[in-house]
Write an enzyme that holds these catalytic residues in place. Structure first.
Site, PDB file in Angstrom:
ATOM      1  N   ASP A 359     -64.370  17.625  65.594  1.00  0.00           N
ATOM      2  CA  ASP A 359     -63.573  16.594  64.911  1.00  0.00           C
ATOM      3  C   ASP A 359     -63.991  16.474  63.448  1.00  0.00           C
ATOM      4  OD1 ASP A 359     -62.317  13.719  64.578  1.00  0.00           O
ATOM      5  OD2 ASP A 359     -61.680  14.389  66.563  1.00  0.00           O
ATOM      6  N   ASP A 360     -63.656  15.374  62.869  1.00  0.00           N
ATOM      7  CA  ASP A 360     -63.877  15.081  61.444  1.00  0.00           C
ATOM      8  C   ASP A 360     -65.332  15.325  61.008  1.00  0.00           C
ATOM      9  OD1 ASP A 360     -63.622  14.054  58.955  1.00  0.00           O
ATOM     10  OD2 ASP A 360     -63.002  12.038  59.569  1.00  0.00           O
ATOM     11  N   ARG A 436     -59.019   3.239  54.575  1.00  0.00           N
ATOM     12  CA  ARG A 436     -60.152   4.042  55.063  1.00  0.00           C
ATOM     13  C   ARG A 436     -60.753   4.866  53.918  1.00  0.00           C
ATOM     14  NH1 ARG A 436     -61.080   8.874  59.307  1.00  0.00           N
ATOM     15  NH2 ARG A 436     -62.631   7.891  60.575  1.00  0.00           N
ATOM     16  N   LYS A 469     -56.295  19.573  65.706  1.00  0.00           N
ATOM     17  CA  LYS A 469     -56.004  18.130  65.816  1.00  0.00           C
ATOM     18  C   LYS A 469     -55.633  17.671  64.407  1.00  0.00           C
ATOM     19  CE  LYS A 469     -58.159  13.692  67.031  1.00  0.00           C
ATOM     20  NZ  LYS A 469     -59.399  13.061  67.508  1.00  0.00           N
ATOM     21  N   TRP A 470     -54.414  17.195  64.246  1.00  0.00           N
ATOM     22  CA  TRP A 470     -53.845  16.882  62.923  1.00  0.00           C
ATOM     23  C   TRP A 470     -53.785  15.362  62.775  1.00  0.00           C
ATOM     24  CZ3 TRP A 470     -50.005  20.443  60.184  1.00  0.00           C
ATOM     25  CH2 TRP A 470     -49.412  19.820  59.087  1.00  0.00           C
ATOM     26  N   ASP A 471     -54.675  14.821  61.986  1.00  0.00           N
ATOM     27  CA  ASP A 471     -54.839  13.369  61.889  1.00  0.00           C
ATOM     28  C   ASP A 471     -54.095  12.796  60.670  1.00  0.00           C
ATOM     29  OD1 ASP A 471     -55.851  10.896  62.603  1.00  0.00           O
ATOM     30  OD2 ASP A 471     -57.926  11.562  62.717  1.00  0.00           O
ATOM     31  N   ASN A 473     -54.717   8.969  58.804  1.00  0.00           N
ATOM     32  CA  ASN A 473     -55.415   7.713  59.058  1.00  0.00           C
ATOM     33  C   ASN A 473     -55.059   6.501  58.213  1.00  0.00           C
ATOM     34  OD1 ASN A 473     -57.356   7.947  61.290  1.00  0.00           O
ATOM     35  ND2 ASN A 473     -57.934   9.786  60.190  1.00  0.00           N
ATOM     36  N   CYS A 519     -52.075  13.204  65.663  1.00  0.00           N
ATOM     37  CA  CYS A 519     -52.960  12.049  65.748  1.00  0.00           C
ATOM     38  C   CYS A 519     -52.731  11.268  64.460  1.00  0.00           C
ATOM     39  CB  CYS A 519     -54.413  12.519  65.840  1.00  0.00           C
ATOM     40  SG  CYS A 519     -55.609  11.175  65.793  1.00  0.00           S
ATOM     41  N   ASP A 541     -57.049   5.326  69.596  1.00  0.00           N
ATOM     42  CA  ASP A 541     -58.507   5.408  69.473  1.00  0.00           C
ATOM     43  C   ASP A 541     -59.182   4.537  70.517  1.00  0.00           C
ATOM     44  OD1 ASP A 541     -58.715   7.238  67.490  1.00  0.00           O
ATOM     45  OD2 ASP A 541     -58.927   5.791  65.862  1.00  0.00           O
TER      46      ASP A 541
HETATM   47  C1  DGJ Z   1     -59.017   8.886  63.863  1.00  0.00           C
HETATM   48  C2  DGJ Z   1     -58.753   9.577  65.160  1.00  0.00           C
HETATM   49  O1  DGJ Z   1     -57.896   8.829  65.939  1.00  0.00           O
HETATM   50  C3  DGJ Z   1     -60.096   9.840  65.855  1.00  0.00           C
HETATM   51  O2  DGJ Z   1     -59.876  10.409  67.102  1.00  0.00           O
HETATM   52  C4  DGJ Z   1     -60.923  10.725  64.980  1.00  0.00           C
HETATM   53  O3  DGJ Z   1     -60.337  11.986  64.873  1.00  0.00           O
HETATM   54  C5  DGJ Z   1     -61.098  10.099  63.619  1.00  0.00           C
HETATM   55  N1  DGJ Z   1     -59.851   9.705  63.030  1.00  0.00           N
HETATM   56  C6  DGJ Z   1     -61.805  11.032  62.687  1.00  0.00           C
HETATM   57  O4  DGJ Z   1     -61.847  10.571  61.421  1.00  0.00           O
END
Ligand code: DGJ
Length: 723
Positions: A359-360, A436, A469-471, A473, A519, A541
């Protein structure tokens, strides 16, 4: 089926159980005659007689008589005082319009929409073109039908057929008139970690409006509404769904008129929107999936689930095995190095997962959320040997490797921002809003999309990566781009999402074998538009074993369970601090595309055994998750028990999973769960209970609810029995 009755100028659209009938009335307007349950084609004359009463042709020219007409597209400033479907401002500032039928065409299959997600296949499409009485504007209304389905796709194309530019101030995708009656509107609302709560309210006079102004479809409200006729429940009654295949600012409105009829429409949100159409140019409004059910919300959900799996998701992934992921996020957050990750990979393999997802935090100077976004270059200080070391270890353990990106975002503390501060969404001289600690890249600029495509492609082509996994935020703010002329800033929000789609299209096409998961800080962008590119989305989350029951229940209202990533996480839960039994977390996570979100290297033998058995169980039921029909048995919003059931299409297998909450029902024969979806005539065995009974008996007598403590869960496997 689409049929045209020449003499009566009537179009008859038929799906699995609905009929949709409209005609060109005496005044030349396209008017709805019926949308709902199956009726008899021999009664066309009666439909027309009733239609004529609602819009007497002699009253139209010069009379204010259009308020009661169930039009297929509402227009502005000529005697229909409900909200219009489109507002087109001409160069002289006038915006009244009145669209009348010009021509139509019936084609096989589904149209392809360039740059917008859309239904991939269909049986037939009706395109009806209308022309404005007062300007050279045309609107083509599309109706896409699917044999054996109750989904009906609608969208519209607006054309400036004149020589002067016009400005669209609203360009919704559809207008749908429901006959007078009492209706309720169900919507899915929420926030971070509480996605898809369900709220249902009466539709009163006036306009009820659901929308997003966050630049993404958003978890504030999901781009979906169910309009339920009075008396409609989970299992019975009539309801209509409206779901947008769109991920940007959207709106769905329901306007109840004086007569009690309800006009439902929606599409790109018109708030802050405008779109300049030069001579000969067209604007294509995103698709909306309408759906009819005469058997309650449960049936509506099953229709949407089938539709999304069969017509929206990439066919190569829609119903095939999903990566069984072990993700390191909740195990390490940003604090990792290869030394920490290698045992997690070993642990993931031991549990039976098949993909490890990093992940990140693997790139740039990304040690917290305030730096590094945008720099898609491996941080080799943190990960000695780069990704290769991890990928090698994955291969050795029989795992595939997946990687996290957040392509549309940037931190100010990044190489990318230092090189291109002008690439973010901001207005010079105005402090941008940070979310964020990050800013959003301006995807209305083609050079930004190109840059992201190239930098993400580089990582994907240099490494053996099976999963992304393409986020995403944060929400959008400012809604401004210096690259768009001052008088066209109203195009920004839609152009941004077209930029995102362009990026998604290019990356998924360049790497067709890679499985992409959407995501957005959980379910901020959980919609049919994203599902067109990414067959699965990180639902929330919130990985708490109790909260998930509600989030998954709500999400299942209009999305298939296979679209939801559902991971087993550690306790106390990182988001809620609640402790629930591991078995419960596993059971709830089995009702979607399952995986793990915990430190696989730090499990006790007991925990390992439980998760291994969960993964084994999941493999056994995966077919049901991917292709089965969902029956929601006990509503966690209304009762202290959650229960859902998946049934195979041929009705030979089923899986029932549930959880009881605080003060939950006590066991014994007083509390029973009536099973649904089984064949009345078949005999079934419930493995765990040793019960053998017919589908009819299981539906009528039900099955006793197990006696369990707070947050206790159970799962039953049901097979057709020969005994
Ligand atoms: C938000 C996502 O929903 C989490 O699962 C994770 O990937 C974090 N971002 C990482 O910054």
């Amino acid at each position: 089926m689409i049929r045209y009755y020449e003499r009566q100028k009537t179009f008859w659209l038929r799906g699995k159980s609905y009929d949709y009938v409209m005609y060109v009335n005496g005044a030349g307007f396209l008017q709805n005659l019926h949308y709902g349950g199956r009726i008899d084609e021999n009664d066309l004359g009666e439909l027309i007689r009733r239609g004529d009463l609602l819009c007497p042709p002699q009253n139209v020219n010069g009379e204010l008589a259009l308020d009661a007409m169930p039009g297929e597209y509402g227009f502005f400033g000529r005697g229909d005082f409900r909200e219009p479907t489109a507002v087109i401002e001409r160069h002289d500032g006038a915006s009244m319009s009145r669209f009348r039928y010009v021509s139509h065409e019936i084609r096989n299959g589904a149209p392809r929409l360039k740059g917008l997600p859309h239904a991939r296949s269909a049986d037939a499409t009706l395109a009806v073109t209308l022309r404005d009485d007062f300007s050279p504007s045309e609107i083509t209304l599309y109706y896409v039908v699917f044999d054996g389905s109750d989904a009906l796709v609608r969208y519209a194309e607006l054309k400036n057929a004149g020589s002067e530019p016009v400005r669209l101030k609203r360009a919704f995708s559809f207008c749908n008139e429901l006959p007078s009656g009492d209706y309720k509107m169900l919507r899915l609302f929420g926030a971070w970690a509480t996605e898809c709560r369900v709220e249902t309210t009466q539709i009163g006079r006036g306009v009820t409006r659901l929308q997003s102004l966050r630049g993404v479809s958003s978890y504030g409200l999901n781009p979906f509404a169910a309009i339920m006729r009075d008396g409609c429940t989970e299992t019975q009654g009539e309801c209509y769904g409206a779901q947008l295949v769109y991920s940007g600012n959207w709106a769905i409105t329901a306007e109840k008129s004086f007569s009690g009829s309800v006009r439902v429409q929606g599409g790109v949100n018109d708030f802050g929107f405008s779109w300049e159409l030069g001579a000969g140019e067209t604007f294509v409004a995103p698709q909306a999936v309408l759906c009819y059910s005469g058997e309650g919300l449960g049936q509506l959900s099953r229709e949407y689930a089938d539709f999304i799996r069969e017509r929206i998701m990439r066919p190569e992934f829609a119903c095939s095995h999903r990566p069984l992921v072990a993700n390191n996020w909740e195990a390490t957050f940003f604090d990792f190095n290869a030394e920490k990750l290698l045992p997690i990979i070993d642990g993931a393999a031991e549990l039976g997962a098949d993909t490890f997802v990093l992940d990140d935090g693997w790139f740039g100077e990304r040690n917290f959320d305030n730096a590094g976004l945008g720099d898609w270059v491996v941080n080799t200080e943190k990960l000695e040997g780069g990704l290769k070391t991890l990928i090698e270890r994955c291969k050795k353990r029989g795992l595939k490797f997946g990687l996290w990106f957040e392509p549309e975002m940037v931190n100010e503390d990044s190489e990318l921002f230092r090189a291109h501060p002008e690439w973010v969404i901001a207005k010079a001289g105005v402090e941008p809003v940070r979310g964020r600690n990050q800013l959003v890249l301006d995807l209305t600029r083609p050079e930004v999309v190109d840059y992201i495509f190239n930098s993400v492609s580089k990582i994907l082509s240099e490494n053996d990566i099976a999963y992304v996994k393409w986020d995403f935020n944060r929400d959008l703010t400012e809604f401004y781009s210096a690259s768009i002329p001052a008088n066209r800033q109203g195009e920004f929000a839609h152009r941004f999402i077209l930029g995102s789609y362009n990026l998604m299209e290019r990356l998924t096409s360049a790497f067709p074998e890679v499985f992409f998961e959407g995501c957005a800080g959980g379910g901020r962008r959980f919609d049919a538009g994203v599902l067109y590119y990414f067959p699965q989305i990180w639902t929330s989350d919130n990985t708490d074993g109790f909260e998930r029951t509600r989030i998954q229940w709500g999400t299942s209202l209009c999305y298939p369970v296979s679209a939801m990533s559902c991971h087993v996480a550690a306790c106390p839960n990182h988001q809620t601090g609640r402790t629930t039994p591991l078995n419960t977390r596993c059971v709830v996570a089995s009702l979607g595309a399952t995986g793990c979100e915990l430190d696989c290297s730090k499990l006790t033998d007991g925990e390992k055994a439980e998760i291994k058995s969960h993964i084994k169980n999941y493999k056994q039921i995966e077919e049901l998750v991917l292709r089965g029909d969902l029956y929601r048995l006990s509503n966690p919003f209304e009762t202290n028990m959650f229960c859902e059931m998946l049934v195979s299409k041929d009705k030979t297998k089923a899986y029932v999973a549930g959880e009881v909450f605080l003060g939950g029902p006590f066991g014994g024969y007083a509390n029973v769960l009536r099973l649904r979806g089984l064949s009345e005539r078949k005999t079934y065995k419930i493995e765990e209970l040793g019960i053998i009974a017919s589908g009819r008996t299981l539906a009528v007598l039900g099955v006793p609810v197990p006696q369990l403590g707070d947050f206790g869960a159970w799962a039953w496997h049901i097979t057709e029995s020969e005994e």
